[in-house]
Scaffold this motif. Sequence first.
Motif, PDB file in Angstrom:
ATOM      1  N   GLN A 116       0.836  -1.263  -0.250  1.00 32.33           N
ATOM      2  CA  GLN A 116      -0.088   0.076   0.193  1.00 32.33           C
ATOM      3  C   GLN A 116       0.737   1.337  -0.081  1.00 32.33           C
ATOM      4  OE1 GLN A 116      -2.908   0.028   3.141  1.00 32.33           O
ATOM      5  NE2 GLN A 116      -3.410   2.447   2.798  1.00 32.33           N
ATOM      6  N   GLU A 171       1.239   4.505  -3.008  1.00 35.19           N
ATOM      7  CA  GLU A 171       0.737   5.696  -2.890  1.00 35.19           C
ATOM      8  C   GLU A 171       1.192   6.913  -3.553  1.00 35.19           C
ATOM      9  OE1 GLU A 171      -1.831   7.090  -1.085  1.00 35.19           O
ATOM     10  OE2 GLU A 171      -2.306   5.519  -0.231  1.00 35.19           O
ATOM     11  N   PRO A 223       1.283   2.119   6.607  1.00 37.78           N
ATOM     12  CA  PRO A 223       1.367   1.013   5.691  1.00 37.78           C
ATOM     13  C   PRO A 223       2.698   0.220   5.474  1.00 37.78           C
ATOM     14  CG  PRO A 223       1.810   3.159   4.747  1.00 37.78           C
ATOM     15  CD  PRO A 223       1.526   3.572   6.323  1.00 37.78           C
TER      16      PRO A 223
END
Length: 299
Positions: free
Chosen positions: A22, A26, A88
């Motif tokens: 994740q 981003e 994350p």
Amino acid sequence: MAWRAARLILLAGAAALASGSQGDREPVYRDCLLQCEERNCSGGALKHFRSRQPIYMSLAGWTCRDDCKYECMWVTVGLYLREGHKVPQFHGKWPFSRFLCFQEPASAVASFLNGLAGLMMLCRYRASVPASSPMYPTCVAFAWKLDYFCASTVILHSIYLCCVRTVGLQRPAVAGAFRALLLLLLTAHVSYLSLVHFDYGYNLAANVAIGLVNAAWWLAWCLRNRRRLPHVRKCMVVVLLLQALSLLELLDFPPLFWVLDAHAIWHISTIPVHVLFFSFLEDDSLYLLKESEAKFKLH
């Protein structure tokens, strides 16, 4: 017997499942990384980076891109925390606070302590067990492979050690043939991964399979001999502890204080296992030595 191998097995499985995380997906991370590389990792800026980079970082293989990844990782983590989101992962790993050239300092220290414990117990074993003990050469070879070889080799040698203890002392030819078979399997395994295709799923399945054989064989022998040989209870405890401690690798949480994660806790927890297993090897080798000396006197 293969506490280090368990860690490598589970990490291989995680790598097989991870095709990105994740954090590194981003936009803020990707934009930061792109800008950092354009600003620092080409032309005169790259020369400046290399001139001010500590020598231990360059020797450890840290590049300008790695440094940008590290800085942008913390930029993204800070944004997540400010907005109240969970931390994350990045590229399949949790964010760690770097110390010197170590990205995971707690795991590095724990690994060193594990190796030190193994070396100390090997020295104790060699000092207390005469070289004439039937199990001496195999146990010493196992100790060295424990620190210097890969997961598959460690597990296979542990299986060979079990074979020697359960069958080979009475039938050396069987142990020799079994050793040749294990070497053939190891050669085929490494050749396939190195020359044909490095398949994480296959590697995971192969290591899990031989790991289960290793644990089942040792445990079966311990249960069969627990009344006749009291010291085998130590081996039983080692096998059961390793199975229980392996569950630590299944825990998945951000590192405490950005340093201490499940892998480091696993490493630290297995240090006493070194001591207990070598204590078993010492007791068992001395028992076998006394048994062989008693048989010699009878003849």
